[in-house]
Design a protein around this motif. Structure first.
Motif, PDB file in Angstrom:
ATOM      1  N   ARG A 112       0.832  -1.212   0.000  1.00 23.97           N
ATOM      2  CA  ARG A 112       0.000   0.000   0.000  1.00 23.97           C
ATOM      3  C   ARG A 112       0.860   1.253   0.000  1.00 23.97           C
ATOM      4  N   TRP A 113       2.025   1.177   0.646  1.00 19.58           N
ATOM      5  CA  TRP A 113       2.939   2.315   0.688  1.00 19.58           C
ATOM      6  C   TRP A 113       3.917   2.324  -0.490  1.00 19.58           C
ATOM      7  N   HIS A 114       3.672   1.432  -1.450  1.00 22.35           N
ATOM      8  CA  HIS A 114       4.500   1.356  -2.669  1.00 22.35           C
ATOM      9  C   HIS A 114       5.961   1.040  -2.369  1.00 22.35           C
ATOM     10  N   LEU A 115       6.175   0.278  -1.300  1.00 26.61           N
ATOM     11  CA  LEU A 115       7.524  -0.183  -0.977  1.00 26.61           C
ATOM     12  C   LEU A 115       7.748  -1.615  -1.461  1.00 26.61           C
ATOM     13  N   LEU A 116       6.688  -2.389  -1.507  1.00 23.17           N
ATOM     14  CA  LEU A 116       6.749  -3.788  -1.940  1.00 23.17           C
ATOM     15  C   LEU A 116       5.901  -3.945  -3.203  1.00 23.17           C
ATOM     16  N   PRO A 117       6.394  -4.670  -4.199  1.00 24.71           N
ATOM     17  CA  PRO A 117       5.573  -4.899  -5.389  1.00 24.71           C
ATOM     18  C   PRO A 117       4.236  -5.550  -5.028  1.00 24.71           C
ATOM     19  N   ALA A 118       3.170  -5.060  -5.637  1.00 29.00           N
ATOM     20  CA  ALA A 118       1.840  -5.582  -5.314  1.00 29.00           C
ATOM     21  C   ALA A 118       1.741  -7.073  -5.602  1.00 29.00           C
ATOM     22  N   TRP A 119       2.385  -7.523  -6.681  1.00 32.41           N
ATOM     23  CA  TRP A 119       2.302  -8.945  -7.026  1.00 32.41           C
ATOM     24  C   TRP A 119       2.924  -9.818  -5.940  1.00 32.41           C
ATOM     25  N   LEU A 120       3.967  -9.310  -5.290  1.00 29.01           N
ATOM     26  CA  LEU A 120       4.589 -10.090  -4.229  1.00 29.01           C
ATOM     27  C   LEU A 120       3.700 -10.124  -2.990  1.00 29.01           C
ATOM     28  N   SER A 121       3.011  -9.028  -2.720  1.00 26.13           N
ATOM     29  CA  SER A 121       2.055  -9.017  -1.613  1.00 26.13           C
ATOM     30  C   SER A 121       0.964 -10.060  -1.840  1.00 26.13           C
ATOM     31  N   VAL A 122       0.484 -10.158  -3.065  1.00 24.74           N
ATOM     32  CA  VAL A 122      -0.536 -11.158  -3.404  1.00 24.74           C
ATOM     33  C   VAL A 122       0.020 -12.569  -3.217  1.00 24.74           C
ATOM     34  N   LEU A 123       1.256 -12.786  -3.646  1.00 24.38           N
ATOM     35  CA  LEU A 123       1.870 -14.103  -3.505  1.00 24.38           C
ATOM     36  C   LEU A 123       2.036 -14.492  -2.031  1.00 24.38           C
ATOM     37  N   VAL A 124       2.418 -13.529  -1.205  1.00 19.76           N
ATOM     38  CA  VAL A 124       2.554 -13.810   0.227  1.00 19.76           C
ATOM     39  C   VAL A 124       1.203 -14.249   0.801  1.00 19.76           C
ATOM     40  N   THR A 125       0.152 -13.537   0.437  1.00 15.32           N
ATOM     41  CA  THR A 125      -1.185 -13.891   0.921  1.00 15.32           C
ATOM     42  C   THR A 125      -1.592 -15.283   0.455  1.00 15.32           C
ATOM     43  N   LEU A 126      -1.351 -15.580  -0.813  1.00 15.94           N
ATOM     44  CA  LEU A 126      -1.695 -16.907  -1.343  1.00 15.94           C
ATOM     45  C   LEU A 126      -0.864 -17.998  -0.685  1.00 15.94           C
ATOM     46  N   ARG A 127       0.420 -17.696  -0.459  1.00 13.28           N
ATOM     47  CA  ARG A 127       1.293 -18.712   0.118  1.00 13.28           C
ATOM     48  C   ARG A 127       0.798 -19.160   1.493  1.00 13.28           C
ATOM     49  N   TYR A 128       0.233 -18.210   2.275  1.00 12.77           N
ATOM     50  CA  TYR A 128      -0.198 -18.555   3.625  1.00 12.77           C
ATOM     51  C   TYR A 128      -1.653 -18.992   3.698  1.00 12.77           C
TER      52      TYR A 128
END
Length: 286
Positions: A191-207
């Motif tokens: 949300r703060w544009h520090l982490l790529p959005a696609w990686l945030s999605v992958l983290v959520t899916l991974r868990y």
């Protein structure tokens, strides 16, 4: 993890009745009765949980005040952390019967600090998200919450083993609350544009994928499933935590892009291997 005979009986009955509304009602009623019986039979756990609940509410209120000072609106900032802690404690009350050794089923004498640390990690997702939605950049309280919650993931398992307090409850709580915390931290950075959005999605899916998939298998197969850590699952969590920490750090000190890219690539690889390991160990058959 040893089978849960009570759960297996209830799931078998639910499956025989094709998951109808009445069957689901009987399923819920049976669990409620079992929870009340367990609470009555193990008053020492109820007393311990009561202390944990009260201390947690005090801490949640203190964090709520800090969140208000950090710019979070007063009602969600104060009420939601308290409500989240009460919900988690309510969940533990329902699952007091799982305060027993995961392999031999012998009842444990305490809920224990390891499970409390796991609860804290899941609870931290709420104030972390509140800061993320109220501010345009990470704040000191956000960093303190994330670092402290992340550290609990490194030590809770060791604490449980050293104190002889490994439990089925811990094995149930850990993956669900890991999913909540790491997804919240990743979303905040995206949300703060520090982490790529696609990686945030992958983290959520991974868990969340193993949690949702495991829950679906539980009902489809009509029996309890083994819940245990996998080597690549633990490595994935460690690398993901480091990647998120370095991402936050990049907002303060210069971090070479190749370092971030390498961390992200390693995190993705570990996520894939972790999910592959879970799929490989997933039970087959009806």
């Amino acid at each position: 993890m040893a089978p849960n005979e009570f759960l297996d009986e209830q799931l078998a009955a639910l499956r025989e009745d094709r998951f109808g509304a009445r069957a689901l009602g009987r399923f819920g009623a049976a669990f409620w009765r079992r929870s009340r019986e367990t609470a009555a039979a193990r008053p020492e756990l109820v007393r311990e949980l009561r202390v944990v609940r009260r201390l947690g509410v005090v801490i949640a209120l203190a964090v709520g005040i800090l969140l208000r000072l950090d710019g979070v609106p007063v009602l969600p900032g104060v009420l939601l952390p308290v409500a989240a802690w009460l919900v988690l404690c309510g969940w533990v009350w329902v699952e007091l019967g799982l305060v027993r050794h995961p392999l031999n089923g012998i009842p444990a004498s305490r809920i224990g600090p390891a499970n409390v640390m796991t609860l804290y990690r899941g609870w931290a997702a709420v104030p972390v998200l509140l800061v993320a939605t109220s501010r345009g950049a990470p704040s000191a309280i956000w960093v303190a919450l994330c670092v402290s919650a992340g550290l609990t993931d490194l030590v809770d398992g060791t604490v449980a083993i050293r104190l002889g307090q490994e439990s089925r409850l811990g094995r149930l709580l850990d993956p669900v609350l890991d999913a909540c915390f790491f997804s919240a931290a990743a979303y905040s950075l995206a949300r703060w544009h520090l982490l790529p959005a696609w990686l945030s999605v992958l983290v959520t899916l991974r868990y969340f994928a193993p949690v949702v998939g495991g829950l679906a298998l539980l009902f489809l197969m009509g029996r309890s499933l083994p819940v245990r850590h996998t080597p690549w699952g633990q490595r994935s969590t460690l690398v993901t935590g480091v990647a998120l920490f370095v991402t936050w750090l990049s907002a303060i000190v210069p971090v070479p892009p190749p370092v971030l890219f390498g961390l992200y690539a390693l995190a993705v690889l570990c996520m894939v291997l972790a999910l592959a390991g879970i799929l490989r160990r997933a039970p087959r058959g009806g």
